[in-house]
Design an enzyme around this catalytic site. Structure first.
Site, PDB file in Angstrom:
ATOM      1  N   ARG A 108      15.839  -8.873  12.589  1.00  0.00           N
ATOM      2  CA  ARG A 108      16.301  -8.210  11.357  1.00  0.00           C
ATOM      3  C   ARG A 108      17.773  -7.863  11.537  1.00  0.00           C
ATOM      4  O   ARG A 108      18.146  -7.246  12.540  1.00  0.00           O
ATOM      5  CB  ARG A 108      15.515  -6.933  11.086  1.00  0.00           C
ATOM      6  N   HIS A 135      14.296 -11.830   2.524  1.00  0.00           N
ATOM      7  CA  HIS A 135      13.273 -11.007   3.197  1.00  0.00           C
ATOM      8  C   HIS A 135      11.946 -11.767   3.116  1.00  0.00           C
ATOM      9  O   HIS A 135      11.022 -11.356   2.396  1.00  0.00           O
ATOM     10  CB  HIS A 135      13.191  -9.640   2.508  1.00  0.00           C
ATOM     11  N   GLN A 138       8.234 -10.306   3.637  1.00  0.00           N
ATOM     12  CA  GLN A 138       7.820  -9.437   2.516  1.00  0.00           C
ATOM     13  C   GLN A 138       7.168 -10.278   1.405  1.00  0.00           C
ATOM     14  O   GLN A 138       6.260  -9.812   0.702  1.00  0.00           O
ATOM     15  CB  GLN A 138       9.049  -8.692   1.983  1.00  0.00           C
ATOM     16  N   ASP A 231      13.646  -2.501  -6.272  1.00  0.00           N
ATOM     17  CA  ASP A 231      14.032  -2.211  -4.879  1.00  0.00           C
ATOM     18  C   ASP A 231      15.194  -1.222  -4.953  1.00  0.00           C
ATOM     19  O   ASP A 231      15.762  -1.010  -6.044  1.00  0.00           O
ATOM     20  CB  ASP A 231      14.467  -3.542  -4.216  1.00  0.00           C
ATOM     21  N   CYS A 272       9.156  -2.958  -2.467  1.00  0.00           N
ATOM     22  CA  CYS A 272       9.006  -3.268  -1.036  1.00  0.00           C
ATOM     23  C   CYS A 272       9.020  -2.007  -0.184  1.00  0.00           C
ATOM     24  O   CYS A 272       8.510  -2.017   0.933  1.00  0.00           O
ATOM     25  CB  CYS A 272      10.094  -4.234  -0.594  1.00  0.00           C
ATOM     26  N   ARG A 317       1.846  -5.905   4.427  1.00  0.00           N
ATOM     27  CA  ARG A 317       2.893  -6.401   5.334  1.00  0.00           C
ATOM     28  C   ARG A 317       2.288  -6.763   6.695  1.00  0.00           C
ATOM     29  O   ARG A 317       2.653  -7.755   7.311  1.00  0.00           O
ATOM     30  CB  ARG A 317       3.983  -5.338   5.542  1.00  0.00           C
TER      31      ARG A 317
HETATM   32  N1  NVA Z   1      17.141  -4.420  -0.180  1.00  0.00           N
HETATM   33  C1  NVA Z   1      16.620  -3.509   0.812  1.00  0.00           C
HETATM   34  C2  NVA Z   1      15.261  -3.956   1.258  1.00  0.00           C
HETATM   35  C3  NVA Z   1      14.594  -3.023   2.245  1.00  0.00           C
HETATM   36  C4  NVA Z   1      13.256  -3.502   2.671  1.00  0.00           C
HETATM   37  C5  NVA Z   1      17.581  -3.454   1.979  1.00  0.00           C
HETATM   38  O1  NVA Z   1      18.072  -4.511   2.410  1.00  0.00           O
HETATM   39  O2  NVA Z   1      17.867  -2.355   2.463  1.00  0.00           O
HETATM   40  N1   CP Z   2       9.822  -3.257   3.146  1.00  0.00           N
HETATM   41  C1   CP Z   2      10.399  -3.172   4.354  1.00  0.00           C
HETATM   42  O1   CP Z   2      10.901  -4.140   4.917  1.00  0.00           O
HETATM   43  O2   CP Z   2      10.333  -1.945   4.926  1.00  0.00           O
HETATM   44  P1   CP Z   2      11.051  -1.511   6.279  1.00  0.00           P
HETATM   45  O3   CP Z   2      12.528  -1.527   6.031  1.00  0.00           O
HETATM   46  O4   CP Z   2      10.526  -0.122   6.556  1.00  0.00           O
HETATM   47  O5   CP Z   2      10.678  -2.472   7.365  1.00  0.00           O
END
Ligand code: NVA
Ligand code: CP
Length: 330
Positions: A108, A135, A138, A231, A272, A317
């Site tokens: 990540r 992502h 997800q 989101d 998400c 998830r």
């Molecule tokens: N768009 C958000 C998704 C988090 C799961 C981010 O990148 O922070």
């Molecule tokens: N939805 C999601 O990816 O959550 P986290 O950022 O907590 O992993």
């Protein structure tokens, strides 16, 4: 048709066919059923995986860890400060080191090119646990949730409201387009997904029987929707100053109870997570102090209300990440 995903990376949905996506969704459901019935499925005993997180996480990290343990695997977690990655060692070198020790690697972080690079050199499956652009894990959880609620993954109107040009908007558009779902990005035109990606999605939608629509008209965009998705307006890694411009542009696209007056009666609300729906977070309180808003991308009423399936989605998830690891490592 027999699907074999052994040794494949899972970096973005553009690399996967509709049948492969459906296969992963069904495998997730199968593994979920086994878990609920207490049927052991530790078929990857003896394998080791590494989890690299350059951004924070609750769901993704916990899902990879629990899923790995259920499958009999061991996990090493590298936190945002706990490795040399990028600072003292290149991605290519890191990939070649970790690839010799681990059977699979989750990453990540920031740019998509980093996870693509990692995959190029690792020699073992690499799973994208979120980049700025995509992502993908997800997506399997989200499609599993949709299938559980509606019993199908087609003939559905799926509306994404908010910042549609980031990881979630991009990924949902591609996934829906491949599966034959009618995808709508309902937002300020500044936040429409990248044009090239939209063209790709539209081509996929022609093949699948789905469609891709971009609109700034909430009433038209949400009319007869089956799914309303949003989101956070400011994603991880974006500067704090972004809040002002996002609030100004995206407040008309907040998911509130008025939106559900336009949708189908049995429409579901998805997110998400994490979500800013009340003052229970430090960020939420900071935004409230500065801009006076106590609810952002979704109101508390919708988040806690009858349409919301966000915690089923969060649980999924784990089952879907398990399926992705199982399919690529078994
Ligand atoms: N768009 C958000 C998704 C988090 C799961 C981010 O990148 O922070
Ligand atoms: N939805 C999601 O990816 O959550 P986290 O950022 O907590 O992993």
């Amino acid at each position: 048709m027999s699907i074999n995903l052994h040794n494949r990376n899972f970096l973005k949905l553009m690399d996967y066919t509709a049948d492969e996506i459906r296969y992963l969704v069904d495998l997730s459901a199968e593994l979920k059923d086994k878990k609920k019935k207490g049927i052991a499925h530790d078929e990857l005993k003896g394998k080791n995986i590494a989890l690299i997180f350059e951004k924070t996480s609750t769901r993704t990290r916990c899902s990879f860890e629990v899923a790995a343990h259920d499958l009999g695997m061991h996990v090493t977690y590298l936190d945002p400060s706990g490795s040399q990655i990028g600072r003292k060692e290149s991605i290519a070198d890191t990939a070649r080191v970790l690839g010799r020790m681990f059977d699979g690697i989750e990453y990540r972080g920031y740019g998509q090119e980093i996870v693509e690079d990692l995959a190029k050199y690792a020699g073992v499956p690499v799973w994208n646990g979120l980049t700025n652009e995509f992502h993908p894990t997800q997506m399997i959880a989200d499609m599993l949730t949709v299938k559980e609620k509606f019993g199908r993954l087609s003939d559905l109107k799926f509306v994404y409201m908010g910042d549609a040009r980031y990881n979630m908007g991009n990924s949902l558009m591609i996934t829906c387009a491949k599966l034959g779902i009618d995808f709508v990005a309902c937002t300020d035109s500044k936040y429409f997904p990248d044009e090239k990606l939209v063209s790709y999605a539209k081509e996929e939608a022609v093949k699948s029987g789905g469609s891709v629509t971009l609109t700034s008209d909430v009433s038209e965009g949400t009319k007869d929707a089956d799914v309303i998705y949003t989101d956070v307006w400011v994603s991880m890694g974006e500067p704090e100053e972004a809040w002002k411009e996002r609030i100004d542009a995206l407040l008309p696209y907040q998911v509130n109870s008025k939106v559900f007056e336009k949708t189908k009666k049995d429409a579901i609300f998805m997110h998400c997570l994490p979500a800013y729906h009340d003052l229970g977070t430090e960020v939420g309180r900071g935004v409230h102090e500065k801009y006076g808003l106590s609810e952002l991308e979704v109101t508390n009423e919708v988040f806690e209300g009858e349409h919301s399936v966000v915690f089923d989605e969060a649980e999924n998830r784990m089952h879907s990440i398990k399926a992705i690891m199982y399919a690529t490592l078994k």
